[in-house]
Design a protein around this motif. Structure first.
Motif, mmCIF file in Angstrom:
data_model
loop_
_atom_site.group_PDB
_atom_site.id
_atom_site.type_symbol
_atom_site.label_atom_id
_atom_site.label_comp_id
_atom_site.label_asym_id
_atom_site.label_seq_id
_atom_site.Cartn_x
_atom_site.Cartn_y
_atom_site.Cartn_z
ATOM 1 N N ASP A 20 0.837 -1.206 0.000
ATOM 2 C CA ASP A 20 0.000 0.000 0.000
ATOM 3 C C ASP A 20 0.871 1.255 0.000
ATOM 4 O O ASP A 20 0.590 2.225 -0.724
ATOM 5 C CB ASP A 20 -0.909 0.011 1.232
ATOM 6 C CG ASP A 20 -2.003 -1.043 1.168
ATOM 7 O OD1 ASP A 20 -2.213 -1.628 0.089
ATOM 8 O OD2 ASP A 20 -2.654 -1.275 2.206
ATOM 9 N N LEU A 21 1.922 1.243 0.808
ATOM 10 C CA LEU A 21 2.814 2.398 0.886
ATOM 11 C C LEU A 21 3.564 2.592 -0.428
ATOM 12 O O LEU A 21 3.761 3.726 -0.888
ATOM 13 C CB LEU A 21 3.801 2.212 2.039
ATOM 14 C CG LEU A 21 4.744 3.381 2.336
ATOM 15 C CD1 LEU A 21 3.956 4.637 2.700
ATOM 16 C CD2 LEU A 21 5.712 3.015 3.460
ATOM 17 N N PHE A 22 3.965 1.498 -1.059
ATOM 18 C CA PHE A 22 4.629 1.574 -2.361
ATOM 19 C C PHE A 22 3.737 2.282 -3.377
ATOM 20 O O PHE A 22 4.173 3.192 -4.091
ATOM 21 C CB PHE A 22 4.970 0.163 -2.848
ATOM 22 C CG PHE A 22 5.372 0.090 -4.297
ATOM 23 C CD1 PHE A 22 6.676 0.330 -4.683
ATOM 24 C CD2 PHE A 22 4.436 -0.213 -5.281
ATOM 25 C CE1 PHE A 22 7.052 0.267 -6.022
ATOM 26 C CE2 PHE A 22 4.796 -0.276 -6.618
ATOM 27 C CZ PHE A 22 6.112 -0.035 -6.986
ATOM 28 N N HIS A 23 2.477 1.870 -3.451
ATOM 29 C CA HIS A 23 1.564 2.483 -4.417
ATOM 30 C C HIS A 23 1.313 3.952 -4.091
ATOM 31 O O HIS A 23 1.217 4.792 -4.999
ATOM 32 C CB HIS A 23 0.243 1.710 -4.449
ATOM 33 C CG HIS A 23 0.336 0.401 -5.168
ATOM 34 N ND1 HIS A 23 -0.150 -0.776 -4.650
ATOM 35 C CD2 HIS A 23 0.875 0.082 -6.371
ATOM 36 C CE1 HIS A 23 0.071 -1.762 -5.505
ATOM 37 N NE2 HIS A 23 0.694 -1.267 -6.554
ATOM 38 N N MET A 24 1.218 4.285 -2.810
ATOM 39 C CA MET A 24 0.999 5.681 -2.448
ATOM 40 C C MET A 24 2.210 6.533 -2.808
ATOM 41 O O MET A 24 2.069 7.700 -3.209
ATOM 42 C CB MET A 24 0.681 5.796 -0.961
ATOM 43 C CG MET A 24 0.285 7.201 -0.526
ATOM 44 S SD MET A 24 -1.099 7.883 -1.481
ATOM 45 C CE MET A 24 -2.444 6.851 -0.896
ATOM 46 N N ARG A 25 3.397 5.977 -2.689
ATOM 47 C CA ARG A 25 4.598 6.721 -3.089
ATOM 48 C C ARG A 25 4.594 6.996 -4.588
ATOM 49 O O ARG A 25 5.047 8.056 -5.033
ATOM 50 C CB ARG A 25 5.848 5.943 -2.685
ATOM 51 C CG ARG A 25 6.158 6.020 -1.191
ATOM 52 C CD ARG A 25 7.292 5.096 -0.807
ATOM 53 N NE ARG A 25 7.662 5.260 0.600
ATOM 54 C CZ ARG A 25 8.295 4.346 1.323
ATOM 55 N NH1 ARG A 25 8.638 3.184 0.759
ATOM 56 N NH2 ARG A 25 8.591 4.571 2.586
ATOM 57 N N GLN A 26 4.102 6.053 -5.375
ATOM 58 C CA GLN A 26 4.018 6.276 -6.819
ATOM 59 C C GLN A 26 3.037 7.405 -7.129
ATOM 60 O O GLN A 26 3.305 8.276 -7.958
ATOM 61 C CB GLN A 26 3.591 4.988 -7.536
ATOM 62 C CG GLN A 26 4.477 3.783 -7.273
ATOM 63 C CD GLN A 26 5.949 4.082 -7.417
ATOM 64 O OE1 GLN A 26 6.396 4.638 -8.430
ATOM 65 N NE2 GLN A 26 6.727 3.730 -6.402
#
Length: 384
Positions: A279-285
């Protein structure tokens, strides 16, 4: 989505922070968080297919398609009907689905639909997206797009004021940046084809990319299309629904993982921690693409200021297949027409279709109801 890491304290009124929303803190003044927006799930049909194909649908829960889904024309296409006449492309549909095995039906892999049975199929290959946007013929594929317009640009430059010259330079630099990215990716494909037999990956170059690189390149193309006013309506599906094929998240996991399988094991604390990383990875994108939009100057503001860039999902729980309290963020203020730096806490059970109505109205559409909406969202516009 790991709900405990996404949702902030309910006492927050300005745009809040949470473990998953943390990457948006630097742009919080241009963000809006919406909670308690729901989509009705129709029992007896696949929840994942509904989460994808029906997320943006303007169908009410009882308006079932022959496939049993509440699916008809999606809100992006409704808006494109109104604003798409003014741009070369009425809409642009992009996807970061790098899987090559066709495990699921079209309902799992597309969020934009002209109507039931008529999918607005998304493009997955960055090179083909670039070619489509700029009409470069096959025999010119290796030529610089800038070379094709350079003579006209030189002539035009001498007749422009300082501000317009700066805008033209900015536009040409954006084209060059994306073009160079695609050239580097193409070169990478040539390199991997030199590997011994058995180690050669798919010959579709976008399938050789790192996950973050793929999302960012597609985001850059989306920005370029908006910046140059080739279109004013875009969708970007970051990942398809379900799809149990292992997927690699570089710098997060050491080997490919099965995201869908993990979502059904959220009672295990360790699995939950791993899902939070995704989830954090996608939010960083998303945050990175928003920052790029905010760096593009438009008049007295930025590209981000002049748009509505929504981030969300058709499921709030992959384990339970729930569609309540859907994760929903909007970046930008549509040129100051909507309020930002806020956390809108709506009454439980508020249809997410109310948000689609509100966004359509901001785009100039005279709509009062879409699907199961009960009206527009109270306080959505800056004047409300």
């Amino acid at each position: 989505m790991v709900r405990g890491a996404w949702h902030p304290p309910q006492s927050a009124h300005a745009f809040p922070s949470s473990p998953t929303l943390q990457p948006l803190e630097s742009l919080s003044g241009k963000m809006s968080l919406f909670t308690h927006l729901d989509r009705v799930k129709v029992p007896g049909t696949d929840g994942h297919a509904q989460a994808g194909a029906c997320y943006l649908s303007t169908a009410a829960p009882d308006e079932l398609s022959p496939a049993g889904y509440p699916l008809k024309r999606t809100i992006d296409q409704v808006i494109a009907d109104h604003v798409g006449r003014e741009t070369p492309f009425r809409s642009l549909e992009l996807s970061c689905n790098s899987f090559t095995d066709n495990r699921e039906s079209v309902y799992f892999d597309n969020i934009s639909w002209y109507g039931h049975g008529h999918v607005a199929r998304s493009m997955k290959d960055p090179h083909k997206v670039f070619q489509r946007l700029f009409h470069v013929k096959e025999h010119q594929a290796n030529a610089s797009v800038l070379d094709l317009v350079l003579a006209d640009a030189r002539d035009l430059m001498g007749r422009l004021g300082n501000l317009d010259r700066h805008k033209l330079d900015e536009y040409m630099e954006s084209v060059r940046t994306v073009e160079q990215q695609i050239e580097r990716i193409t070169q990478h494909q040539v390199d991997v084809r030199d590997l011994p037999a058995g180690m050669i990956p798919s010959d579709k170059l976008w399938t050789t990319m790192r996950r973050d690189e793929y999302i960012q390149v597609m985001g850059d193309l989306l920005i370029l299309a908006l910046q140059t006013d080739l279109t004013r309506v875009c969708t970007l599906m970051v990942a398809p629904e379900r799809w149990d094929t292992p997927l690699m998240f570089e710098d997060i996991f050491e080997k490919p993982i099965r995201h869908h399988g993990w979502t059904h094991n959220q009672k295990d604390p360790e699995t939950l921690r791993q899902l939070e990383k995704i989830d954090l990875f996608h939010m960083r994108q998303y945050a990175s693409i928003c920052a790029k939009m905010d760096a593009v100057q438009e008049g007295n503001g930025t590209l981000l200021d002049n748009m509505m860039f929504a981030y969300g999902s058709g499921l709030s729980s992959g384990m339970l297949h729930e569609c309540t309290n859907l994760p929903t963020v909007i970046a930008g203020s549509a040129g100051g027409r909507i309020a930002t730096n806020r956390h809108d806490k709506h009454a439980q059970g508020t249809p997410i279709a109310n948000l689609w109505v509100s966004m359509a109205q901001v785009m100039g559409l005279p709509v009062e109801q879409i699907g199961d909406s009960t009206g527009s969202l109270k306080g959505f516009t800056a004047q409300a």
